[in-house]
Design a protein around this motif. Structure first.
Motif: not given
Length: 281
Positions: A19-24, A61-62, A74-77
């Motif tokens: 999910r982090l990679r997709e956001i990036r 957050r960063a 917030e969903d990722l956290i």
């Protein structure tokens, strides 16, 4: 076959990393650019995206701020918090003492209506006598160098066992015959424990099955696990305590429990087997 607990945790870690990679990628930034905006070494972005490093809430957050995706923070956290509670080392779980570890489970036991429990090597806690519990908890205390709150922990476990006798709870236990024969305590304590099992099997809320040694097996013995309604599974591993909440994985444990149940002796046959173990001890 039941999904490997360690595999389940790794899959959850990888899902968060993906999910982090997709956001990036949706932001049009490279991993190096995200690292520069966040003030990290560029290798950190790669480690986060490949699940080699677990992110902190501050990292998430960063990352989301750098990618202009603050609405997903917030969903990722929340996903990270679930992941953090999935896999807890016993050392961390017990650091506040045995009493606290026993007490923290009580709300889960009180709200659960249907318990399904499989144990391959030890009598489950809800079916243990006070003397058997004392032997087990004292052994853990001495092994891990914990503060001596064994008496308080025993009292907490005995209070938890009250769910067997009150409220609208139903219990299905399946244990391997090996658990009846493991000499984790003195002979006298074990005989008392086995007689207590026979008594518990007659409770209207309890079903007890025992898988005999040498039986033709549909499934091999596996790690001890507890199914709480259809909401949660807890798995006891050597070094850690795993919590499973994904419905697909819970269903795997339910299927495993049903397969184990089909191999088990129940009712009078189970009680006769326990009596045979008593007479041979």
């Amino acid at each position: 076959m039941t999904t490997s607990p360690s595999s389940s945790v790794q899959q959850a870690r990888q899902a968060l990393a993906d999910r982090l990679r997709e956001i990036r990628q949706d932001s049009g930034l490279t991993a190096r650019e995200v690292a520069r905006v966040c003030g990290w070494h560029e290798s950190k972005s790669s480690r986060l995206e490949h699940a080699r490093t677990a992110p902190s809430p501050a990292d998430i957050r960063a990352w989301c701020a750098a990618c202009g995706a603050e609405d997903q923070t917030e969903d990722l956290i929340a996903s990270l918090r679930v992941l953090t509670t999935m896999y807890v080392e016993w050392r961390r779980l017990l650091k506040s003492g045995l009493k606290r570890q026993q007490e923290t489970r009580l709300p889960l036991y009180e709200r659960t209506r249907r318990f399904r429990v499989y144990s391959s090597w030890l009598i489950p806690g809800l079916l243990q006598t006070r003397a058997f519990t004392a032997t087990v908890l004292r052994s853990i205390m001495e092994r891990d160098g914990l503060p001596d709150d064994v008496d308080e922990a025993i009292a907490a476990r005995m209070r938890r066992q009250e769910v067997l006798h009150k409220g609208d709870h139903r219990f299905a236990f399946v244990i391997e015959e090996t658990a009846l024969r493991n000499t984790v305590c003195s002979a006298d304590v074990m005989v008392g424990q086995l007689n207590h099992l026979i008594m518990c099997s007659s409770l209207p809320s309890v079903s007890l099955g025992v898988i005999p040694l040498g039986s033709g097996r549909e499934r091999w013995p596996t790690e001890n696990f507890w199914i709480f309604d259809d909401a949660q599974v807890n798995v006891e591993l050597v070094a850690s305590y795993l919590t499973v909440t994904q419905s697909r994985e819970i269903a795997e444990y339910v299927r495993t429990f049903e397969a184990m149940s089909r191999m088990a002796l129940v009712g009078r046959a189970a009680r006769d087997l326990i009596r045979n173990v008593i007479s041979s001890s």
